[in-house]
Motif scaffolding. Sequence first.
Motif, short mmCIF file in Angstrom:
data_model
loop_
_atom_site.label_atom_id
_atom_site.label_comp_id
_atom_site.label_asym_id
_atom_site.label_seq_id
_atom_site.Cartn_x
_atom_site.Cartn_y
_atom_site.Cartn_z
N PRO A 264 0.81 -1.23 0.00
CA PRO A 264 0.00 0.00 0.00
C PRO A 264 0.84 1.27 0.00
CG PRO A 264 -0.02 -1.04 2.15
CD PRO A 264 0.65 -2.01 1.23
N PHE A 265 0.28 2.29 -0.58
CA PHE A 265 0.87 3.62 -0.67
C PHE A 265 -0.08 4.58 0.03
CE2 PHE A 265 1.53 7.58 -3.23
CZ PHE A 265 2.85 7.81 -2.88
N VAL A 266 0.41 5.27 1.05
CA VAL A 266 -0.45 6.08 1.92
C VAL A 266 0.03 7.52 1.93
CG1 VAL A 266 -1.41 6.28 4.24
CG2 VAL A 266 -0.74 4.03 3.38
N GLY A 267 -0.89 8.47 1.84
CA GLY A 267 -0.50 9.87 1.82
C GLY A 267 -1.41 10.76 2.65
N SER A 268 -0.93 11.93 2.95
CA SER A 268 -1.72 12.91 3.71
C SER A 268 -1.26 14.31 3.34
CB SER A 268 -1.58 12.68 5.22
OG SER A 268 -0.22 12.70 5.60
N LEU A 269 -2.11 15.29 3.63
CA LEU A 269 -1.83 16.67 3.27
C LEU A 269 -2.33 17.58 4.39
CD1 LEU A 269 -0.79 18.41 0.82
CD2 LEU A 269 -3.18 18.60 0.14
N PHE A 270 -1.47 18.51 4.83
CA PHE A 270 -1.84 19.41 5.93
C PHE A 270 -1.44 20.85 5.59
CE2 PHE A 270 -1.22 15.25 7.81
CZ PHE A 270 -2.35 15.11 8.59
N LEU A 271 -2.32 21.77 5.99
CA LEU A 271 -2.11 23.20 5.75
C LEU A 271 -2.25 23.94 7.08
CD1 LEU A 271 -1.93 25.69 3.75
CD2 LEU A 271 -4.45 25.62 3.73
N ALA A 272 -1.38 24.93 7.29
CA ALA A 272 -1.48 25.81 8.46
C ALA A 272 -1.38 27.26 7.98
CB ALA A 272 -0.38 25.51 9.47
N VAL A 273 -2.32 28.11 8.42
CA VAL A 273 -2.33 29.51 8.02
C VAL A 273 -2.55 30.38 9.25
CG1 VAL A 273 -3.44 31.27 6.59
CG2 VAL A 273 -3.27 28.91 5.75
N PRO A 274 -1.57 31.15 9.69
CA PRO A 274 -1.77 32.06 10.83
C PRO A 274 -2.81 33.13 10.50
CG PRO A 274 0.57 31.71 10.42
CD PRO A 274 -0.16 31.14 9.24
N LEU A 275 -3.76 33.32 11.40
CA LEU A 275 -4.78 34.35 11.24
C LEU A 275 -4.44 35.61 12.03
CD1 LEU A 275 -7.99 32.13 11.54
CD2 LEU A 275 -6.71 32.77 9.47
N SER A 276 -3.61 35.43 13.07
CA SER A 276 -3.14 36.53 13.89
C SER A 276 -1.92 36.04 14.65
CB SER A 276 -4.23 37.01 14.86
OG SER A 276 -4.47 36.02 15.84
N ASP A 277 -1.37 36.87 15.52
CA ASP A 277 -0.22 36.45 16.32
C ASP A 277 -0.59 35.33 17.29
OD1 ASP A 277 1.33 38.32 15.07
OD2 ASP A 277 1.12 39.84 16.67
N MET A 278 -1.87 35.20 17.59
CA MET A 278 -2.29 34.22 18.60
C MET A 278 -3.08 33.05 18.02
SD MET A 278 -3.60 36.81 21.60
CE MET A 278 -4.16 35.43 22.60
N MET A 279 -3.51 33.12 16.76
CA MET A 279 -4.45 32.14 16.23
C MET A 279 -3.98 31.62 14.88
SD MET A 279 -8.55 32.72 15.65
CE MET A 279 -8.69 33.31 17.34
N THR A 280 -4.03 30.29 14.69
CA THR A 280 -3.63 29.66 13.44
C THR A 280 -4.70 28.67 13.00
OG1 THR A 280 -1.29 29.87 13.98
CG2 THR A 280 -1.86 28.30 12.26
N PHE A 281 -5.08 28.76 11.72
CA PHE A 281 -6.05 27.85 11.12
C PHE A 281 -5.31 26.67 10.51
CE2 PHE A 281 -8.07 26.42 7.17
CZ PHE A 281 -9.29 25.96 7.66
N GLY A 282 -5.88 25.49 10.65
CA GLY A 282 -5.30 24.30 10.05
C GLY A 282 -6.31 23.51 9.25
N LEU A 283 -5.82 22.74 8.29
CA LEU A 283 -6.66 21.87 7.49
C LEU A 283 -5.88 20.60 7.18
CD1 LEU A 283 -9.34 21.49 5.90
CD2 LEU A 283 -8.15 22.42 3.90
N GLY A 284 -6.50 19.46 7.47
CA GLY A 284 -5.88 18.18 7.18
C GLY A 284 -6.74 17.35 6.25
N VAL A 285 -6.10 16.67 5.29
CA VAL A 285 -6.78 15.73 4.40
C VAL A 285 -6.01 14.42 4.50
CG1 VAL A 285 -7.52 15.23 2.05
CG2 VAL A 285 -7.45 17.60 2.85
N ASN A 286 -6.66 13.39 5.02
CA ASN A 286 -5.91 12.16 5.27
C ASN A 286 -6.86 10.96 5.35
OD1 ASN A 286 -7.07 12.96 7.74
ND2 ASN A 286 -5.44 12.01 8.93
N ALA A 287 -6.29 9.81 5.72
CA ALA A 287 -7.05 8.56 5.82
C ALA A 287 -6.70 7.89 7.13
CB ALA A 287 -6.69 7.66 4.64
N PRO A 288 -7.46 8.13 8.19
CA PRO A 288 -7.07 7.66 9.52
C PRO A 288 -7.39 6.20 9.82
CG PRO A 288 -9.07 8.96 9.65
CD PRO A 288 -8.61 9.05 8.23
N PHE A 289 -8.25 5.56 9.02
CA PHE A 289 -8.60 4.17 9.25
C PHE A 289 -8.61 3.43 7.92
CE2 PHE A 289 -10.68 6.52 12.65
CZ PHE A 289 -10.29 5.81 13.78
N GLY A 290 -8.40 2.11 7.96
CA GLY A 290 -8.56 1.34 6.76
C GLY A 290 -7.82 0.02 6.76
#
Length: 429
Positions: free
Chosen positions: A107-133
Amino acid sequence: MKKTGAVLVGSALSLVAGHAAASGFSVSYQSVSALGTAYAGAGVLSENASNQWYNPATLAGLKQAELSAAVHQVWVDTTFEADNDGSFAGLIPQSGVGPGDFEDVEPFVGSLFLAVPLSDMMTFGLGVNAPFGTKIEYEKNWGNSYLTPLGPITAGDLYSTESDLRTYNINPSLGVQLTDSLSVGVGLSYQRLDADIRNAATRLEGDDDSYGWNLGLKYSPDDNNHFGVAYRSKIEYDVEGDITFSQLGANLTNFQAGAPVVAAGTYEGEASIDLPASLQLSYAGDLSDRTQILMGVEWMEWSSLDQLVVESDQLAFNPTENFDWENTVRYSLGVRHAMNETTVLRAGVAQEESTQGTDNRSAISPDSDRVWVTLGAGFTPVENMTIDVGYAHIFVEDADINRADKGAQLKGTYELDADVIGAQLSYRF
């Protein structure tokens, strides 16, 4: 109808996962940087955007927009050796051993994650992955062999011929730095489950969409000690699809005394399945300016996967797949050493419990106690880019099975181990 209790791995990159390398149906391969330390400390470090999977509070430590893409290649070596003293329906003795075993699965397994700071105190994140299988295929005629009134039967074929279970997970999250020593995080998961589970008697196909949530906390009481705790909720599915009985499946059902009569064919149905909640504890201790010792504990509530009951208005009975799995814990220990500003070395070891024992081992995804030994490194060739590489060898204890709930006794021993290599690119912009 509803699907057999499992969830496979797939990600937006159309990747699939194998069996034998993590407890139950879970897929550990989400971050290559975390792989290098056997996932120890993954929920307290903010090395790159992929750490948000283990604890969304780690996002608060990222002060620059970042994209992390990870790929893992897995090699799984599995064999099955049948015993010679099984029985069919408790009456007919075993006549031999079938010639089949496992098809090679890489098997070949992959994932993708993004982090974007919204301010000095707050950061938005987004993950695309496959946690079970799970992805597993058997050759025909495997396991204990019997000469029955229904013809020659090999037990293994009745328990599994192919399993292809997938979850596609999208997980936006938010990390907030409350004080210099305390960060919190929260996230929401959208997951889709696709399942196709086959044996010589039945085929289960179905899918569903569902939601879950996760939250975390990161705390540093001083400059040298860092603690993290994260919880991920279970996800409840009501899967709709089809159950198909082969002629053999219909004959076996009708062969049982007092069983409702069923004809070969496809029937609509539905079933409920819960994928487990998890709790992760992480620690990072600074031994020096360059070296950290890392620890981790992850608990998974696999006891929520008891049995899969197919309900259908078209059938006079409810076909059932029994799991009765146990909760599991993984303990990990690692070290992270920065050789210089551009190179980091990692090593780790982990011990992970099995969801299954001899009497409830699942041919759909055979599982046993295992030990991970890992190595990794990170390189920063240019200011805004980091490349991580990692390797793991997974030692899996031999796993006995003794099941007779499908009439033909499946009795023998699985021998499993696995190797994983991974590469990850993180780009800051």
